[in-house]
Scaffold this active site. Structure first.
Site, PDB file in Angstrom:
ATOM      1  N   LYS A  84     -52.384 -11.429  43.124  1.00 42.02           N
ATOM      2  CA  LYS A  84     -52.709 -10.143  42.508  1.00 42.02           C
ATOM      3  C   LYS A  84     -54.179 -10.037  42.090  1.00 42.02           C
ATOM      4  O   LYS A  84     -54.747  -8.959  42.065  1.00 42.02           O
ATOM      5  CB  LYS A  84     -51.781  -9.883  41.332  1.00 42.02           C
ATOM      6  CG  LYS A  84     -50.344  -9.598  41.789  1.00 42.02           C
ATOM      7  CD  LYS A  84     -49.497  -9.037  40.686  1.00 42.02           C
ATOM      8  CE  LYS A  84     -48.206  -8.469  41.237  1.00 42.02           C
ATOM      9  NZ  LYS A  84     -47.230  -9.530  41.581  1.00 42.02           N
ATOM     10  N   GLU A 106     -50.206  -0.209  35.473  1.00 41.69           N
ATOM     11  CA  GLU A 106     -48.795  -0.431  35.172  1.00 41.69           C
ATOM     12  C   GLU A 106     -48.492  -1.912  35.357  1.00 41.69           C
ATOM     13  O   GLU A 106     -49.203  -2.607  36.069  1.00 41.69           O
ATOM     14  CB  GLU A 106     -47.926   0.365  36.148  1.00 41.69           C
ATOM     15  CG  GLU A 106     -47.700  -0.303  37.511  1.00 41.69           C
ATOM     16  CD  GLU A 106     -48.944  -0.451  38.398  1.00 41.69           C
ATOM     17  OE1 GLU A 106     -49.977   0.163  38.079  1.00 41.69           O
ATOM     18  OE2 GLU A 106     -48.882  -1.202  39.402  1.00 41.69           O
ATOM     19  N   SER A 373     -47.094 -16.605  47.716  1.00 45.46           N
ATOM     20  CA  SER A 373     -47.825 -15.569  46.971  1.00 45.46           C
ATOM     21  C   SER A 373     -48.141 -15.956  45.534  1.00 45.46           C
ATOM     22  O   SER A 373     -49.096 -15.461  44.961  1.00 45.46           O
ATOM     23  CB  SER A 373     -47.035 -14.262  47.004  1.00 45.46           C
ATOM     24  OG  SER A 373     -45.698 -14.473  46.582  1.00 45.46           O
TER      25      SER A 373
END
Ligand SMILES: *Cc1c(COP(=O)(O)O)cnc(C)c1O
Length: 389
Positions: A84, A106, A373
């Site tokens: 991210k 968010e 990930s």
């Protein structure tokens, strides 16, 4: 707006008041992203702050057991523990270049909130995170992390008090703060141009993977595999390989418990087309078009929609989208820990589980790359509660 669609999916279905800031982001993508100055600054942040390039790790034990070569792209080793940060650093830097001083975002499980707060702190920006009150209660450690990094965490009480409602509130907040604020959207979904912007920023995963495997083996991979929540780590890995017809591309959705009619997070396999959060895509919804609650053992995959480009890649058949159940993801988690000494995120464990559960799909001696990930430390409570320890 140009290129807002992937086939019949995508678009920009937002209130008129949101168009000016979205057009501003689109203009920044055109005028700022391609400049050498931006590229050099982002590269420096990704290298010296986030820890890129991430390794491509060979799995000797699992490869021996499976009969083909298994590689992991190690996004788990990045700062804040997942892919991210590639997206949040890129968006924060872009926002600052066009004069924004604040970020709003968010978050569901809190991972994107933490990555946004870290980028904001690093770049000296104000930061407000919208989070459903249900998630604030469930994900307390990430709330602490966001606050330590200087963010305000705004608890959202509407709807199901989870991610979907946090996105609605954050978009609303952006309308009134757009002069000073950029909305740092967390995945390759949402209204145009976010799916394209997030893909651009996450494609570093696939570019590195490609050159790393070429360097190690002299060949492209036979298959690449990633889990799909909103779809950002997957599209980041897939994008540089889409034109390589010989590379099989597999996305993996979360099937939930697998009981008939159970809640799941598999809109590509089990949903239908509709509009949510500004784009037309595949959605979990009832016959009246109302959004159904989603479920996955991994909080990061728990979203009733999916990025519009995945809906298109599914429809055209370029990418195959499989499903993995909660207990198979848990089993893959344990197997990787013991076999290779790596604790994967439960999200990433879905991608790994697909490969472990379908070995017959991969030819002997082929090279298969799974995108790891994120790291699994955030999931220890869930793993312990699920037993099998
Ligand atoms: C958030 C998250 C995901 C899911 O998000 P995508 O946008 O689908 O990539 C997957 N893995 C990890 C570790 C995450 O934190």
């Amino acid at each position: 707006m140009k290129n807002a669609y992937f086939g019949e999916f995508g678009g920009c279905f937002v209130p008129e008041l949101l168009m000016p800031p979205l057009l501003e982001v689109e203009a920044a993508m055109r005028d700022v992203l391609p400049t050498m100055e931006f590229k050099i600054e982002l590269e420096d942040l990704l290298h010296n702050f986030a820890g890129r390039p991430t390794p491509l790790t060979y799995c000797p034990t699992l490869s021996r057991e499976l009969g083909f070569h298994l590689w992991l792209k190690r996004e788990d080793l990045l700062h804040t523990g997942a892919h991210k940060i590639n997206n949040t650093l890129g968006q924060a830097l872009l926002a600052r270049k066009i004069g924004k001083t604040a970020l709003v975002a968010e978050t569901g499980a809190g991972q994107h909130g933490v990555a946004t707060a870290a980028a904001a702190a690093r770049l000296g920006m104000d930061c407000t995170i919208y989070m459903g009150s249900e998630d604030v209660a469930r994900q307390a450690p990430n709330v602490v992390r966001m606050k330590l990094l200087g963010a305000r965490v705004h608890s959202v009480e509407s709807g199901t008090r989870t991610l979907k409602d946090a996105i609605n509130e954050a978009l609303r907040a952006w309308i009134s703060s757009q002069a000073s604020t950029h909305y740092c959207f967390g995945t390759a979904a949402g209204p145009h141009p976010f799916p394209t912007l997030v893909k651009y920023l996450q494609s570093v995963i696939g570019r590195e993977t490609r050159s790393q495997l070429l360097e190690k083996t002299g060949k492209l991979p036979d298959a690449i595999v990633a889990c799909v929540g909103g779809g950002s780590n997957a599209i980041g890995l897939f994008a540089p390989f889409l034109e390589d017809a010989d590379v099989r591309i597999i996305g993996v959705e979360a099937a939930g418990t697998g009981e008939p009619g159970c809640f799941n997070s598999a809109p590509l396999n089990l949903g239908a087309p509709g509009v949510l959060h500004g784009n037309r895509t595949m959605l979990l919804q009832n016959n009246d078009g109302q959004i159904e609650p989603s479920h996955s053992i991994s909080a990061g995959l728990d979203y009733p929609g999916v990025g519009p480009e995945h809906a298109w890649l599914h429809k055209t058949g370029r990418v195959r989208y499989g499903m993995v159940k909660d207990d198979n993801a848990l089993a893959a988690f344990h197997r990787l820990c013991k076999a290779e000494g790596i604790l994967p995120a439960l999200e990433s464990s879905h991608a790994l589980a697909y490969v472990l559960n379908h070995p017959q799909e991969f030819a002997p001696d082929s090279s298969v790359i799974v995108n790891l990930s994120g790291r699994g430390d955030k999931d220890l409570d869930i793993v312990v509660k699920a037993g099998e320890m």
